[in-house]
Design a protein around this motif. Structure first.
Motif, PDB file in Angstrom:
ATOM      1  N   ALA A  67       0.845  -1.201   0.000  1.00 21.76           N
ATOM      2  CA  ALA A  67       0.000   0.000   0.000  1.00 21.76           C
ATOM      3  C   ALA A  67       0.881   1.252   0.000  1.00 21.76           C
ATOM      4  O   ALA A  67       2.109   1.162   0.080  1.00 21.76           O
ATOM      5  CB  ALA A  67      -0.877  -0.025   1.237  1.00 21.76           C
ATOM      6  N   ARG A  68       0.250   2.403  -0.073  1.00 18.97           N
ATOM      7  CA  ARG A  68       0.987   3.660   0.081  1.00 18.97           C
ATOM      8  C   ARG A  68       1.668   3.673   1.457  1.00 18.97           C
ATOM      9  O   ARG A  68       1.058   3.272   2.450  1.00 18.97           O
ATOM     10  CB  ARG A  68       0.013   4.853   0.004  1.00 18.97           C
ATOM     11  N   SER A  69       2.916   4.137   1.516  1.00 21.74           N
ATOM     12  CA  SER A  69       3.637   4.115   2.793  1.00 21.74           C
ATOM     13  C   SER A  69       3.274   5.343   3.644  1.00 21.74           C
ATOM     14  O   SER A  69       2.593   6.256   3.172  1.00 21.74           O
ATOM     15  CB  SER A  69       5.136   4.090   2.531  1.00 21.74           C
ATOM     16  N   ILE A 147       1.428  25.033 -19.025  1.00 18.46           N
ATOM     17  CA  ILE A 147       0.929  23.945 -19.887  1.00 18.46           C
ATOM     18  C   ILE A 147      -0.160  23.153 -19.152  1.00 18.46           C
ATOM     19  O   ILE A 147      -1.235  22.888 -19.691  1.00 18.46           O
ATOM     20  CB  ILE A 147       2.094  23.021 -20.336  1.00 18.46           C
ATOM     21  N   ILE A 148       0.100  22.807 -17.905  1.00 20.96           N
ATOM     22  CA  ILE A 148      -0.879  21.961 -17.182  1.00 20.96           C
ATOM     23  C   ILE A 148      -2.178  22.705 -16.921  1.00 20.96           C
ATOM     24  O   ILE A 148      -3.266  22.164 -17.144  1.00 20.96           O
ATOM     25  CB  ILE A 148      -0.262  21.442 -15.861  1.00 20.96           C
ATOM     26  N   THR A 149      -2.086  23.952 -16.471  1.00 21.11           N
ATOM     27  CA  THR A 149      -3.333  24.659 -16.149  1.00 21.11           C
ATOM     28  C   THR A 149      -4.154  24.901 -17.420  1.00 21.11           C
ATOM     29  O   THR A 149      -5.376  24.816 -17.392  1.00 21.11           O
ATOM     30  CB  THR A 149      -3.066  25.999 -15.424  1.00 21.11           C
ATOM     31  N   THR A 311      18.162  11.479 -19.897  1.00 19.88           N
ATOM     32  CA  THR A 311      18.082  12.435 -18.788  1.00 19.88           C
ATOM     33  C   THR A 311      17.309  11.812 -17.627  1.00 19.88           C
ATOM     34  O   THR A 311      17.722  11.901 -16.460  1.00 19.88           O
ATOM     35  CB  THR A 311      17.356  13.728 -19.250  1.00 19.88           C
ATOM     36  N   LEU A 312      16.187  11.149 -17.953  1.00 22.73           N
ATOM     37  CA  LEU A 312      15.378  10.531 -16.898  1.00 22.73           C
ATOM     38  C   LEU A 312      16.103   9.339 -16.261  1.00 22.73           C
ATOM     39  O   LEU A 312      15.816   8.961 -15.137  1.00 22.73           O
ATOM     40  CB  LEU A 312      14.029  10.069 -17.460  1.00 22.73           C
ATOM     41  N   ARG A 313      17.030   8.741 -17.006  1.00 23.68           N
ATOM     42  CA  ARG A 313      17.829   7.660 -16.407  1.00 23.68           C
ATOM     43  C   ARG A 313      18.776   8.242 -15.353  1.00 23.68           C
ATOM     44  O   ARG A 313      18.796   7.804 -14.208  1.00 23.68           O
ATOM     45  CB  ARG A 313      18.644   6.907 -17.480  1.00 23.68           C
ATOM     46  N   ASN A 320      12.687   7.896  -5.569  1.00 24.25           N
ATOM     47  CA  ASN A 320      12.415   6.985  -4.480  1.00 24.25           C
ATOM     48  C   ASN A 320      10.929   6.615  -4.491  1.00 24.25           C
ATOM     49  O   ASN A 320      10.086   7.499  -4.460  1.00 24.25           O
ATOM     50  CB  ASN A 320      12.775   7.791  -3.220  1.00 24.25           C
ATOM     51  N   ILE A 321      10.628   5.318  -4.599  1.00 22.83           N
ATOM     52  CA  ILE A 321       9.225   4.878  -4.584  1.00 22.83           C
ATOM     53  C   ILE A 321       9.057   3.999  -3.350  1.00 22.83           C
ATOM     54  O   ILE A 321       9.817   3.043  -3.171  1.00 22.83           O
ATOM     55  CB  ILE A 321       8.899   4.073  -5.865  1.00 22.83           C
ATOM     56  N   THR A 322       8.118   4.345  -2.489  1.00 24.46           N
ATOM     57  CA  THR A 322       7.978   3.552  -1.252  1.00 24.46           C
ATOM     58  C   THR A 322       6.581   2.942  -1.141  1.00 24.46           C
ATOM     59  O   THR A 322       5.608   3.474  -1.656  1.00 24.46           O
ATOM     60  CB  THR A 322       8.224   4.423  -0.001  1.00 24.46           C
ATOM     61  N   GLN A 392       2.804   9.725 -20.949  1.00 25.58           N
ATOM     62  CA  GLN A 392       2.774  10.107 -22.372  1.00 25.58           C
ATOM     63  C   GLN A 392       2.644  11.631 -22.518  1.00 25.58           C
ATOM     64  O   GLN A 392       3.243  12.246 -23.387  1.00 25.58           O
ATOM     65  CB  GLN A 392       1.600   9.427 -23.092  1.00 25.58           C
ATOM     66  N   PHE A 393       1.839  12.198 -21.625  1.00 24.09           N
ATOM     67  CA  PHE A 393       1.683  13.658 -21.591  1.00 24.09           C
ATOM     68  C   PHE A 393       3.054  14.308 -21.383  1.00 24.09           C
ATOM     69  O   PHE A 393       3.442  15.246 -22.088  1.00 24.09           O
ATOM     70  CB  PHE A 393       0.733  14.013 -20.443  1.00 24.09           C
ATOM     71  N   ALA A 394       3.798  13.779 -20.400  1.00 21.57           N
ATOM     72  CA  ALA A 394       5.109  14.365 -20.066  1.00 21.57           C
ATOM     73  C   ALA A 394       6.079  14.226 -21.237  1.00 21.57           C
ATOM     74  O   ALA A 394       6.785  15.182 -21.586  1.00 21.57           O
ATOM     75  CB  ALA A 394       5.680  13.673 -18.820  1.00 21.57           C
TER      76      ALA A 394
HETATM   77  C1  HEM Z   1       8.989  13.581 -16.281  1.00 21.09           C
HETATM   78  C2  HEM Z   1       7.789  13.628 -15.798  1.00 21.09           C
HETATM   79  C3  HEM Z   1       7.205  12.667 -14.791  1.00 21.09           C
HETATM   80  C4  HEM Z   1       7.811  11.685 -14.040  1.00 21.09           C
HETATM   81  C5  HEM Z   1       9.277  11.287 -14.025  1.00 21.09           C
HETATM   82  C6  HEM Z   1       6.776  11.063 -13.234  1.00 21.09           C
HETATM   83  C7  HEM Z   1       6.994   9.988 -12.367  1.00 21.09           C
HETATM   84  C8  HEM Z   1       5.994   9.324 -11.679  1.00 21.09           C
HETATM   85  C9  HEM Z   1       6.180   8.122 -10.899  1.00 21.09           C
HETATM   86  C10 HEM Z   1       7.516   7.405 -10.675  1.00 21.09           C
HETATM   87  C11 HEM Z   1       4.966   7.769 -10.397  1.00 21.09           C
HETATM   88  C12 HEM Z   1       4.660   6.508  -9.570  1.00 21.09           C
HETATM   89  C13 HEM Z   1       4.834   6.736  -8.085  1.00 21.09           C
HETATM   90  C14 HEM Z   1       4.579   5.472  -7.281  1.00 21.09           C
HETATM   91  O1  HEM Z   1       4.508   4.366  -7.831  1.00 21.09           O
HETATM   92  O2  HEM Z   1       4.486   5.596  -6.062  1.00 21.09           O
HETATM   93  C15 HEM Z   1       4.017   8.767 -10.812  1.00 21.09           C
HETATM   94  C16 HEM Z   1       2.684   8.785 -10.477  1.00 21.09           C
HETATM   95  C17 HEM Z   1       1.799   9.766 -10.861  1.00 21.09           C
HETATM   96  N1  HEM Z   1       2.035  10.780 -11.778  1.00 21.09           N
HETATM   97 FE1  HEM Z   1       3.765  11.160 -12.722  1.00 21.09          FE
HETATM   98  N2  HEM Z   1       5.596  11.679 -13.498  1.00 21.09           N
HETATM   99  C18 HEM Z   1       5.804  12.652 -14.454  1.00 21.09           C
HETATM  100  C19 HEM Z   1       4.847  13.476 -15.035  1.00 21.09           C
HETATM  101  C20 HEM Z   1       3.520  13.492 -14.698  1.00 21.09           C
HETATM  102  C21 HEM Z   1       2.519  14.336 -15.319  1.00 21.09           C
HETATM  103  C22 HEM Z   1       2.792  15.312 -16.469  1.00 21.09           C
HETATM  104  C23 HEM Z   1       1.342  14.101 -14.661  1.00 21.09           C
HETATM  105  C24 HEM Z   1      -0.019  14.702 -14.882  1.00 21.09           C
HETATM  106  C25 HEM Z   1      -0.305  15.670 -15.687  1.00 21.09           C
HETATM  107  C26 HEM Z   1       1.606  13.095 -13.637  1.00 21.09           C
HETATM  108  C27 HEM Z   1       0.675  12.596 -12.750  1.00 21.09           C
HETATM  109  C28 HEM Z   1       0.886  11.529 -11.906  1.00 21.09           C
HETATM  110  C29 HEM Z   1      -0.144  10.977 -11.029  1.00 21.09           C
HETATM  111  C30 HEM Z   1      -1.549  11.519 -10.853  1.00 21.09           C
HETATM  112  C31 HEM Z   1       0.430   9.877 -10.371  1.00 21.09           C
HETATM  113  C32 HEM Z   1      -0.239   8.956  -9.354  1.00 21.09           C
HETATM  114  C33 HEM Z   1      -0.861   7.802 -10.092  1.00 21.09           C
HETATM  115  C34 HEM Z   1      -1.567   6.804  -9.178  1.00 21.09           C
HETATM  116  O3  HEM Z   1      -1.152   6.600  -8.039  1.00 21.09           O
HETATM  117  O4  HEM Z   1      -2.532   6.195  -9.677  1.00 21.09           O
HETATM  118  N3  HEM Z   1       2.930  12.754 -13.696  1.00 21.09           N
HETATM  119  N4  HEM Z   1       4.657   9.703 -11.608  1.00 21.09           N
END
Ligand code: HEM
Length: 440
Positions: A67-69, A147-149, A311-313, A320-322, A392-394
């Protein structure tokens, strides 16, 4: 008694070492064990997992046990029950509701807005004093917020964007400290708590203004806000509540802009610090014939995408994912006990020499064949059902912004060399990154 006090001293030392330099701490930890390791910080029992099979188990195949930590509790007062902090049935329902909006066919329709926001920033860059962008990260925050807003909320913040930037920047800094305190079990001071509350209120007011302006408007808009306001529960036909709506907007705003803005900042610094990469990048942009990239052009910018992946690498924004173990789990050689905090670090895996040749070297070419990449050793967007909804958005918005910047300017880093890192919730550059602009 002596044993007990030496155990406590060891835990305090661990907490201090982790909080002082968490990235190095985790890298050293992974280097000194195989697959996973266990350590204790304060009352929390950590299991650090750094084997691809075990990572797959925790985040993907066996995710139901994780679960979420506890650190996510720190985010709850701001994000409420938004996607990143939500759990169980409620999370699943919201995820199913929001997911279709992030499908590639919808995202393509945002490219015009992404292009316009980037173009507006570039107009301002023309007038920069001495042709210098003093703080690239700060510019990228404003760009990604814009962009997001505009794309997700259909709302133009205009000059209020700077207030939004100030509020989100302060919140992320303070929340990061609180999350680290939650790990190290240090107490947070009350003045900091007050500042979080103050900025949370400001952010909530801004989001209320966005929602109210839409509620009072008669114009038909195509954006996430509209979709959420129209959505009904399939069984009860109930509409999404006002608070849940605000929670989702705040969450998307915070998670979406911060991650992309740090990634863009690092990408710009890296591209223009490596002349061969810069030249190859500029050369690829010529295929656009001076036009901003459309969704169809994405396929003709493979090298730009490789730069983003590399870059993302090296600098995965979420390092950190917990998770917290719901029950004991002894499968796949793991020995996890109920209540353990399981920690998976993209930063550690992305720099592990078992999977990457010369892991510290910036080399976009390593991504020219994605089928050679081990998806459990490269996961900047996470893995499994909670994988980033905005990936994909990012990728599209970063490709568009980088390409448009590269079409108009050559950037020269003012201070070259290694970037010092500040691992908050995201990895930020520690010092300001300034760059000199030359018109192409
Ligand atoms: C380079 C850009 C981004 C990176 C590296 C990134 C990375 C991540 C990662 C690693 C998670 C998973 C966290 C976990 O498992 O605990 C996550 C979740 C999430 N991200 Fe991104 N993210 C990026 C961009 C975005 C963008 C542009 C949006 C929305 C417009 C977004 C919205 C979310 C949301 C809402 C979650 C939670 C999903 C859920 O728990 O169902 N992220 N992101």
């Amino acid at each position: 008694m002596a044993n007990r006090s030496s155990e406590i001293r060891k835990q305090v030392e661990m907490a201090i070492a982790f909080n002082r330099a968490p990235l190095e701490f985790l890298q050293n930890d992974a280097a000194s064990a195989s697959g996973s390791s266990r350590f204790k910080i304060g009352p929390a029992n950590f299991v650090h997992v750094f084997d691809p099979t075990l990572i797959k188990h925790v985040l993907q195949s066996g995710y139901k046990n994780y679960a979420r930590s506890k650190e996510f509790e720190v985010l709850k007062p701001i994000m409420g029950n938004g996607l990143p902090t939500n759990e169980g049935e409620s999370w699943l329902k919201q995820r199913r509701l929001i997911q279709p909006f992030f499908h590639s066919r919808y995202i393509s329709s945002f490219s015009k807005q992404m292009t316009e926001s980037t173009a507006a920033m570039l107009v301002q860059w023309q007038d920069k004093k001495d042709g210098v962008v003093e703080d690239v990260f700060s510019e990228m925050i404003v760009l990604t917020l814009d962009i997001i807003t505009k794309t997700l909320f259909g709302y133009d913040m205009k000059e209020k964007i700077l207030e939004l930037k100030q509020v989100t920047t302060v919140l992320i800094e303070l929340l990061s400290k609180n999350m680290q305190s939650a790990i190290g079990s240090f107490s947070t001071d009350t003045s900091q708590q007050k500042e979080i509350e103050h900025n949370t209120k400001l952010l909530s007011d801004i989001i209320s203004e966005v929602v109210n302006s839409r509620s009072n408007s008669n114009t038909e808009s195509f954006d996430l806000l509209n979709m959420l306001m129209q959505a009904e529960d399939a069984d009860s036909k109930e509409k999404i509540g006002h608070q849940q709506l605000k929670d989702e907007l705040v969450s998307l705003l915070l998670t979406g802009h911060e991650t992309s803005s740090v990634a863009l900042t690092f990408a710009l610094h890296l591209i223009y610090s490596y002349p061969e990469v810069r030249d190859k990048f500029i050369n690829e942009l010529k295929t656009l014939n001076g036009k901003p990239p459309s969704p169809e052009d994405m396929r003709s910018l493979p090298y730009t995408l490789q730069i983003i992946h590399e870059t993302l690498r090296l600098y995965p924004p979420l390092w950190n994912i917990t998770r917290e173990a719901i029950n004991d789990d002894k499968t796949d050689g793991l020995d996890i006990r109920k209540g353990d905090t399981v920690l998976v670090s993209p930063y550690v895996m992305h720099r592990d020499s078992r999977f990457w040749e010369n892991p510290e070297t910036f080399s976009p070419e390593r991504f020219n064949d994605m089928s050679r990449i081990n998806e459990f050793a490269y996961f900047p967007f996470g893995l499994g059902p909670r994988k980033c909804i905005g990936n994909q958005f990012a990728l599209m918005s970063m490709t568009i912004s980088l390409a448009m910047i590269g079409q108009q300017f050559i950037l020269t880093p003012i201070s070259s060399g290694k970037i010092n890192l500040n691992p908050l919730i995201t990895i930020r550059p520690k010092e300001k990154i300034s760059m000199k602009l030359t018109k192409v």
